[in-house]
Every structure is written in C-alpha cells, then in structure tokens.
Design a protein around this motif. Structure first.
Motif, mmCIF file in Angstrom:
data_model
loop_
_atom_site.group_PDB
_atom_site.id
_atom_site.type_symbol
_atom_site.label_atom_id
_atom_site.label_comp_id
_atom_site.label_asym_id
_atom_site.label_seq_id
_atom_site.Cartn_x
_atom_site.Cartn_y
_atom_site.Cartn_z
ATOM 1 N N LEU A 146 -20.401 26.276 -53.708
ATOM 2 C CA LEU A 146 -21.008 25.727 -52.508
ATOM 3 C C LEU A 146 -22.407 25.210 -52.831
ATOM 4 O O LEU A 146 -23.187 25.893 -53.525
ATOM 5 C CB LEU A 146 -21.090 26.790 -51.412
ATOM 6 C CG LEU A 146 -19.752 27.410 -50.996
ATOM 7 C CD1 LEU A 146 -19.985 28.563 -50.027
ATOM 8 C CD2 LEU A 146 -18.860 26.348 -50.358
ATOM 9 N N PHE A 148 -26.068 23.743 -51.374
ATOM 10 C CA PHE A 148 -26.941 23.740 -50.198
ATOM 11 C C PHE A 148 -28.284 23.120 -50.547
ATOM 12 O O PHE A 148 -28.716 23.131 -51.700
ATOM 13 C CB PHE A 148 -27.184 25.176 -49.701
ATOM 14 C CG PHE A 148 -25.959 25.866 -49.182
ATOM 15 C CD1 PHE A 148 -25.579 25.725 -47.855
ATOM 16 C CD2 PHE A 148 -25.186 26.654 -50.025
ATOM 17 C CE1 PHE A 148 -24.448 26.374 -47.382
ATOM 18 C CE2 PHE A 148 -24.061 27.304 -49.551
ATOM 19 C CZ PHE A 148 -23.687 27.159 -48.227
ATOM 20 N N ASN A 169 -25.444 22.536 -45.765
ATOM 21 C CA ASN A 169 -24.378 22.409 -46.770
ATOM 22 C C ASN A 169 -24.272 20.948 -47.223
ATOM 23 O O ASN A 169 -24.188 20.038 -46.399
ATOM 24 C CB ASN A 169 -23.051 22.874 -46.180
ATOM 25 C CG ASN A 169 -21.939 22.869 -47.225
ATOM 26 O OD1 ASN A 169 -21.332 21.847 -47.452
ATOM 27 N ND2 ASN A 169 -21.711 24.022 -47.836
#
Length: 439
Positions: A146, A148, A169
């Motif tokens: 992920l 960010f 995000n």
C-alpha cells in the motif's frame, strides 16, 4: 585512405553516435519521470496540507474518537472544507490518524476495518509539517503493498492527542506511474535500437565527405606531381645537355638555356597557383576588400586584351555599363578576369569575337566573358572548374595550360560570396558569368 583506418574511423563515429543517443534517451526519460512524479502527487500533497489547516475536519475526527462513534455526523462542512479533501467530496482514499505521545494510534476503533491496512504504521516525529511517502504491507495480503502520502502535525489540544497524521492512499497513482514507467522504458529501448540503425547511417554519411576530401587530395597530389615532372625533366635534360658540350659558348647553347628558363617560369607559375588553391582550402586566402569603381576598373583591365585581340585579328567588344561602387578585392577579381579573358583569347580563332560585359543587375555586379570559339559539352561543364581538369589535353598542352585557372577563379568568386557559372552562347561559343553581390 587506408581501408583499415577508414573502418576504424567509421566505427568510432558509430559508437559515438550510439552513446550520444543513449545519453539523450536516458536524460529524457529521467526528466520526464521526475516531472510526471512531481505533477502526479502535487494535487494530493496540496489537499493534505489543506486538510491539516481545516479545523472543522480535525475537530470532527477528534469528536468521533472521544465518543467512539465512527458514524458520528456533525454539521455538514462548508464548500471550502469539502474542496480540501482529496479525490473530490469523499474521503474513501484519505484517513486522519490520532497519535498519542508514545506513538500509539488512539482512534483505531473509529477507523474500523481499514485499520488492518494501517497496522504496521508507525509514528515519525522527525519530519513534521512535511509531505512523506509511505509504503506499507497489507496484513491480510502480504503480497500487496500500500502506498500513501503522509502529512503529520503536532496537536494543539491535550486529551491524550499529541500528533495528527493525514494519510492519502496513492496506490492508483503509483500503479499508473509504474505502467507509464514500463511503457517509457520499452519505448526508450525501442527507439534506442532504431537509433543504432540511424547511427550506422550517420557514421557512413560522416565518412563520405572525409573520403571525398581524401580522394580529391590524392588526385591533387598525383596531378601536381605529374605536372611538375614534365618541366623538371625538360630542365634536367637541358642542363645535362650543357655538360656534354663544355666548350660551347652561351650563344651556341642559347636554345637549351632558353628552354630551361621557359620551363622554370612555367613551374613557378604552377607552384603559385597551387599555393593559392592550398591557402583557399585552409581559409588562409584573405581578401582585402575596398571600394572599386567598376567602370574604370573594367576599362583599364580590358585595354591590353583589346590590343592583343587586334594584333591577332580577333574582335574584342567591351560593353561597360556598371557605374555603382562595389567592395571587392581588386587584385583577386583582376586575376579572375585575366584567367577568363586569357582563355577566351586562346580558344578563339582569327575573325572570331570576344565580348566583355559589365553591368549592375538586381543588386549584383554582373560580368560576362563571351567568345564564339568552340562550345563546351554538357559533361565537360560539370567538371570544368575542377583542378587539373582539361577539356582537350592536347590543345591545353599547346596553350600551356595546367587546368588550374578556372579552379582558382571559382575559389576567388566563392570567397566573395558570388557565383561563377558557364553556359552555351548560341549559336556557337561559351559564356562565363560572374555574379558578385553589391552588399
């Protein structure tokens, strides 16, 4: 040029071009990626900073934490607050994290199911009030990473809240960037491979003028050696002949002496012509331009040729109309016209006509030397200004020519930024035209 040297030089050009294209493509790719990355995240970074400045959003998140109600809804934010949230008017891709002083997430219950994505998130207080890029592994799917963008500020309130972190995000942006990066790299490789073929062609083209120059130099040296060999042989034979008759007087040997002197003069003239061409090739033939009255110049130049033509029963017609001053190297232009007029006299028979015209036309000084002697074939016109080229070698031998005069004339006119051309003069003869710009 030696074939091995030529091949090595061509390979050198080839590798230089390939390396140059590679450096250009790498720089282009690097600059493109940097610009794209900065522009891709610019809006997200700006939105995070605006969220950090929005008291309404911060207070709403604090109230949710304090009341433990993730669905708590306060008075709807105004239009300005909604515009401060990334990705339009929803916060699906954004999250506000409340941190304690010892680095624990306080509002994880409020975050709910999304906390599994942020389990491995840690507080970094060394880079407050600045945008940071974060990469976290998803706890539920270790293969998924992920991405960010983070902006952390120090909380002004107590209630156990020491820091507030704003997250956005950026997986979608990161995926797009990776796709673009892959496409860019593939395109760079493809075009670099194409550039290899182009480099091969360019290296071949680069070698062409070098090879042409080398061939011309070889021809020049061979022709010059050939032309010098003849007068040197005649001088040598004449001097050797004098040694065989040491008891003869100068008067008795006047013929071989005169012959040696005549060949010496011809050889001196040849070496001077070669020196002019060599200086012109190396841009050392400097012009000394000064304002010249063309009418007086042509009149003075033509007079001796008129007398020679009259003595040989040839017609010499002067049409002298140029009356506007022009800046030229008088000595060099005189040399050009002497070459052209001398050729005209040599190649015209008795009763034939020579015309010298001088006029101003379209901001040019136009000079034409015409004669109705033998015409020049179209093939010979292509080569007539080349060094040592002679249309009729046997006839040139009779007139004492080396085939350098027109080459010298062409060089001088070119240095004046002018043009020297040849064409047929109907119904019979040739016209040499000089066009010199007035400015």
């Amino acid at each position: 040029m030696n074939t091995e040297i030529s091949r090595k030089q061509r390979l050198k050009f080839f590798f230089i071009n390939v390396a140059a294209f590679a450096v250009i493509f790498l720089l282009l790719g690097f600059i493109t990626l940097q610009l794209l990355q900065s522009s891709a995240y610019r809006q997200t970074d700006l939105s995070l900073k605006k969220m950090a400045e929005s008291e309404h959003l911060i207070q709403m998140e604090i109230n949710r934490y304090q009341q433990g109600n993730p669905f708590l809804s306060q008075q709807p934010p105004n239009e300005q607050d909604m515009d401060q949230i990334p990705d339009g008017k929803n916060r699906f891709n954004t999250q506000i994290i409340l941190w304690s002083k010892d680095g624990k997430i306080l509002n994880k219950e409020v975050i709910g199911g999304r906390f599994t994505e942020l389990e491995k998130l840690s507080l970094n207080t060394k880079q407050l009030d600045s945008i940071q890029a974060l990469n976290l592994k998803n706890s539920s799917d270790s293969a998924q990473k992920l991405s960010f963008r983070s902006y952390t500020i120090k909380a002004e309130q107590n209630n156990g809240i020491a820091y507030i972190q704003f997250l956005a995000n950026t997986n979608q942006i990161a995926d797009s960037m990776k796709t673009f990066e892959t496409i860019l790299i593939l395109c760079m490789i493809a075009f670099w491979l194409i550039s290899i073929g182009i480099s091969f062609y360019i290296s071949k083209m680069n070698m062409q003028p070098i090879m042409n120059s080398w061939r011309k130099q070889q021809e020049f040296v061979e022709n010059a050696s050939h032309e010098l060999r003849t007068p040197l042989a005649i001088i040598q034979n004449s001097l050797q002949q004098l040694f065989t008759r040491p008891d003869h007087t100068i008067l008795e040997e006047s013929e071989p002496i005169a012959q040696a002197l005549n060949e010496t003069r011809r050889m001196n003239s040849l070496t001077e012509d070669l020196l002019i061409l060599a200086r012109s090739d190396s841009n050392q033939l400097l012009l000394q331009k000064e304002d010249v009255d063309p009418k007086a110049f042509i009149q003075q130049l033509a007079q001796p040729f008129q007398e020679i033509a009259e003595m040989n029963d040839k017609q010499f017609i002067l049409e002298n109309f140029a009356d506007q001053s022009i800046a030229v190297d008088e000595k060099r232009i005189h040399q050009v016209l002497v070459i052209l007029l001398d050729n005209a006299l040599k190649y015209t028979e008795a009763k034939e006509k020579i015309v010298l015209q001088s006029a101003i036309s379209n901001d040019n000084w136009l000079i034409e030397v015409k004669n109705n002697g033998p015409s020049i074939s179209d093939e010979d016109k292509k080569h007539i200004f080349e060094r040592f080229y002679r249309e009729d070698r046997s006839r040139s031998k009779e007139t004492g020519g080396y085939g350098l005069g027109l080459a010298i004339a062409k060089q001088i006119i070119n240095q004046h930024k002018g043009k020297l051309t040849v064409r047929d003069w109907q119904p019979k003869g040739v016209v040499f035209q000089i066009r010199l710009p007035l400015k």
